[in-house]
Design an enzyme around this catalytic site. Structure first.
Site, PDB file in Angstrom:
ATOM      1  N   SER A 259       0.807  -1.214   0.000  1.00 46.44           N
ATOM      2  CA  SER A 259       0.000   0.000   0.000  1.00 46.44           C
ATOM      3  C   SER A 259       0.836   1.257   0.000  1.00 46.44           C
ATOM      4  CB  SER A 259      -0.951  -0.001   1.200  1.00 46.44           C
ATOM      5  OG  SER A 259      -0.288   0.520   2.326  1.00 46.44           O
ATOM      6  N   GLY A 260       0.140   2.380  -0.160  1.00 47.84           N
ATOM      7  CA  GLY A 260       0.785   3.679  -0.192  1.00 47.84           C
ATOM      8  C   GLY A 260       0.861   4.327   1.173  1.00 47.84           C
ATOM      9  N   ASP A 261       0.373   3.624   2.198  1.00 48.04           N
ATOM     10  CA  ASP A 261       0.479   4.183   3.546  1.00 48.04           C
ATOM     11  C   ASP A 261       0.719   3.012   4.504  1.00 48.04           C
ATOM     12  OD1 ASP A 261       0.210   5.933   5.827  1.00 48.04           O
ATOM     13  OD2 ASP A 261      -0.895   7.301   4.545  1.00 48.04           O
ATOM     14  N   ASP A 262       0.501   3.226   5.797  1.00 48.98           N
ATOM     15  CA  ASP A 262       0.817   2.172   6.761  1.00 48.98           C
ATOM     16  C   ASP A 262       0.028   0.884   6.462  1.00 48.98           C
ATOM     17  OD1 ASP A 262       2.374   4.091   8.140  1.00 48.98           O
ATOM     18  OD2 ASP A 262       0.583   4.804   9.175  1.00 48.98           O
TER      19      ASP A 262
END
Ligand SMILES: *[C@@H]1O[C@H](CO)[C@@H](O)[C@H](O)[C@H]1NC(C)=O
Ligand SMILES: *[C@@H]1O[C@H](CO)[C@@H](O)[C@H](O)[C@H]1NC(C)=O
Ligand SMILES: *[C@@H]1O[C@H](CO)[C@@H](O)[C@H](O)[C@H]1NC(C)=O
Ligand SMILES: *[C@@H]1O[C@H](CO)[C@@H](O)[C@H](O)[C@H]1NC(C)=O
Ligand SMILES: *[C@@H]1O[C@H](CO)[C@@H](O)[C@H](O)[C@H]1NC(C)=O
Ligand SMILES: *[C@@H]1O[C@H](CO)[C@@H](O)[C@H](O)[C@H]1NC(C)=O
Ligand SMILES: *[C@@H]1O[C@H](CO)[C@@H](O)[C@H](O)[C@H]1NC(C)=O
Ligand SMILES: *[C@@H]1O[C@H](CO)[C@@H](O)[C@H](O)[C@H]1NC(C)=O
Length: 472
Positions: A259-262
């Site tokens: 993913s692009g975040d946590d």
């Protein structure tokens, strides 16, 4: 579990002849108006359902073009009437089922066939506005309101969202583009959000391209998240994988997240709003997680932690090409605490940071946070970690006058990148101990020989949840 047979007389008769007992079941199924063959196989769930219906019974068209929001809502509305009569499941058959946001009901299962794809519509009018979360006080993206999640539920009991690895595709590209261009004055929808709910299962699905966060249980308890494949471009904005938020008793296991975040972000509300609501996230298990997220954490604690985070147990965590392992993000104004955190058996490869704690995550909902609300960070335990190709072993920064205490790190082997940084451990305003850690930690984390950092041996109630075998 109920075995429903199609009401073909020959079948019913032979079934009765062969097995007298079965006739009871057939009679039971006969009461169900939208009867169908339970031919989609078996699946594990916290509860099986007596009644079953197929989305197409409610006029849905799986061509990827027709909006099925009305069909989903009508089906679930209809099936909600069975809540007190053994519950119901809604089967999403093979096809591409375009829809806007819809609401779930209690004692209910949404089951996706392996070739079913639920597609989030690009028509924004099909994502109704809902009030902002009380523990956030404002929209997370913009000060306006927020839009209802693709799959939404509130004040529910006993809800299952599962499938034989069927797909939910949020078609997030247009949302990301508009968000980046600051074209929204509202907060983007999530893929799945359940609020104020108890006994939740989200399992065995592939979730792709959410407009923002993927899975968001909030103010909920007894939550099982299992066997999810979550995929979004590594540069997509705020596409966090699983965000348990003010939840008690949660188990997240066997998930693969890019993913692009946590990959997992543990939360409990934001600054003065989170402090006022005051619901912690506690008794959380995260195990067998694999994460790829070059710009974010494998597991983040915070930054919104103003209801408190306590008793988190993470084990058998793998991360590849990820910015950090378990990261603590907090700031003055957050208040509350992050304590009794236990992590063991992390295998990490190509990481910027292994250990990262930051007390200066100064992102606030508005200027009215309380500067005296300082967070308590205490009892953060890591052991049995192997990490390769690491840029910074540790960046551990507490808050001046509010040190992060009780940090324990043992049995850790870190191999550095070809050109390591000079300051391998940068520690300020922290205290704790280490044992058998290479490279040698900072002076604020002195060696205590023979120490094994603790990991709780007792079982949490969510560990004892047994899954039944149901048929779809
Ligand atoms: C549910 O749908 C069935 C079949 O379409 C119908 O017979 C029944 O009346 C509906 N029930 C409700 C409560 O709408
Ligand atoms: C879904 O639930 C929300 C929150 O309770 C409510 O505002 C909305 O009207 C519901 N939508 C439908 C279609 O029932
Ligand atoms: C849902 O539960 C919360 C917390 O108990 C309560 O404040 C709220 O009024 C409930 N909402 C509905 C629609 O029942
Ligand atoms: C589910 O589908 C995804 C995407 O195709 C795949 O990577 C994953 O291995 C599948 N999981 C299972 C358990 O079959
Ligand atoms: C938000 O944007 C929409 C559409 O651009 C506009 O109609 C609405 O008035 C705006 N709301 C606020 C609070 O600015
Ligand atoms: C140290 O960690 C490694 C990797 O997780 C593990 O294989 C080993 O058993 C641990 N050693 C001790 C003494 O716990
Ligand atoms: C090591 O990490 C660097 C980034 O710091 C990356 O460019 C390189 O490909 C990695 N090497 C290996 C062998 O994974
Ligand atoms: C070490 O951390 C402190 C506090 O966060 C920071 O101000 C400083 O720039 C860091 N030093 C290096 C060399 O990164």
């Amino acid at each position: 579990m109920g075995l429903c047979l199609k009401l073909r007389t020959s079948h019913v008769l032979s079934a009765i002849v062969i097995l007298g007992l079965l006739s009871l079941r057939v009679a039971e199924c006969r009461n169900n108006h939208h009867l169908h063959n339970r031919v989609n196989g078996e699946y594990p769930a916290i509860n099986c359902r007596k009644h079953s219906a197929v989305l197409t019974d409610f006029g849905a068209v799986g061509d990827g073009k027709t909006s099925n929001t009305k069909s989903f809502n009508a089906a679930i509305q209809n099936l909600s009437t069975y809540a007190s009569d053994g519950g119901a499941q809604l089967i999403v058959p093979p096809g591409k089922w375009l829809t806007g946001s819809f609401n779930l009901t209690s004692h209910f299962t949404l089951f996706l066939h392996k070739d079913a794809v639920i597609l989030g519509t690009q028509d924004e009018s099909e994502w109704p506005p809902i009030p902002v979360l009380p523990s956030y006080g404002t929209g997370r993206d913009a000060p306006g309101g927020r839009l209802s999640s693709l799959i939404f539920g509130t004040n529910l009991t006993d809800v299952v969202i599962t499938g034989n690895n069927g797909t939910i595709d949020g078609q997030g590209f247009t949302w990301w583009k508009k968000f980046r261009a600051s074209e929204y004055n509202v907060t983007r929808p999530y893929m799945i959000e359940l609020m104020y709910s108890d006994q939740i299962q989200i399992s065995d699905l592939t979730l792709i391209n959410s407009p923002s966060w993927f899975v968001h249980p909030i103010y909920s308890s007894n939550v099982l998240v299992k066997g999810l494949t979550i995929l979004a471009p590594v540069d997509s904005p705020n596409t966090d994988g699983v965000n348990p938020d003010s939840c008690t008793n949660t188990r997240i296991e066997d998930c693969f997240i890019v993913s692009g975040d946590d990959c997992v972000a543990v939360k409990s509300g934001w600054d003065q709003y989170g402090i006022k609501v005051g619901i912690p996230t506690q008794h959380l298990i995260i195990r067998r997680l694999t994460c790829i997220s070059p710009d974010s954490a494998t597991i983040a604690l915070g930054s919104e932690m103003s209801g408190g985070i306590q008793d988190v147990r993470a084990e058998d965590i793998t991360a590849i090409d990820t910015q950090s392992g378990v990261r603590i993000k907090t700031a003055v104004g957050r208040g509350a605490y992050v304590k009794d955190i236990y992590v063991r058996r992390m295998t990490l490869k190509t990481m910027k940071y292994v250990f990262w704690m930051a007390g200066n995550y100064n992102q606030h909902p508005d200027p009215f946070f309380d500067p005296k609300a300082i967070p308590e960070i205490n009892g953060i335990n890591f052991r049995d970690v192997v990490a390769e190709n690491v840029t910074y072993p540790g960046s551990l920064a507490g808050i001046q006058g509010d040190p992060f205490t009780g940090i324990c790190i043992s049995n850790v082997t870190i191999t550095l990148t070809e050109k390591p940084e000079e300051l391998q451990w940068n520690c300020t305003d922290i205290s704790g101990v280490t044992s058998n850690v290479t490279p040698k930690p900072c002076a604020l984390l002195p060696e205590k020989q023979g120490l094994n950092c603790p990991f709780p041996e007792d079982r949490l109630p969510i560990d004892d949840v047994q899954l039944k075998t149901c048929s779809a």
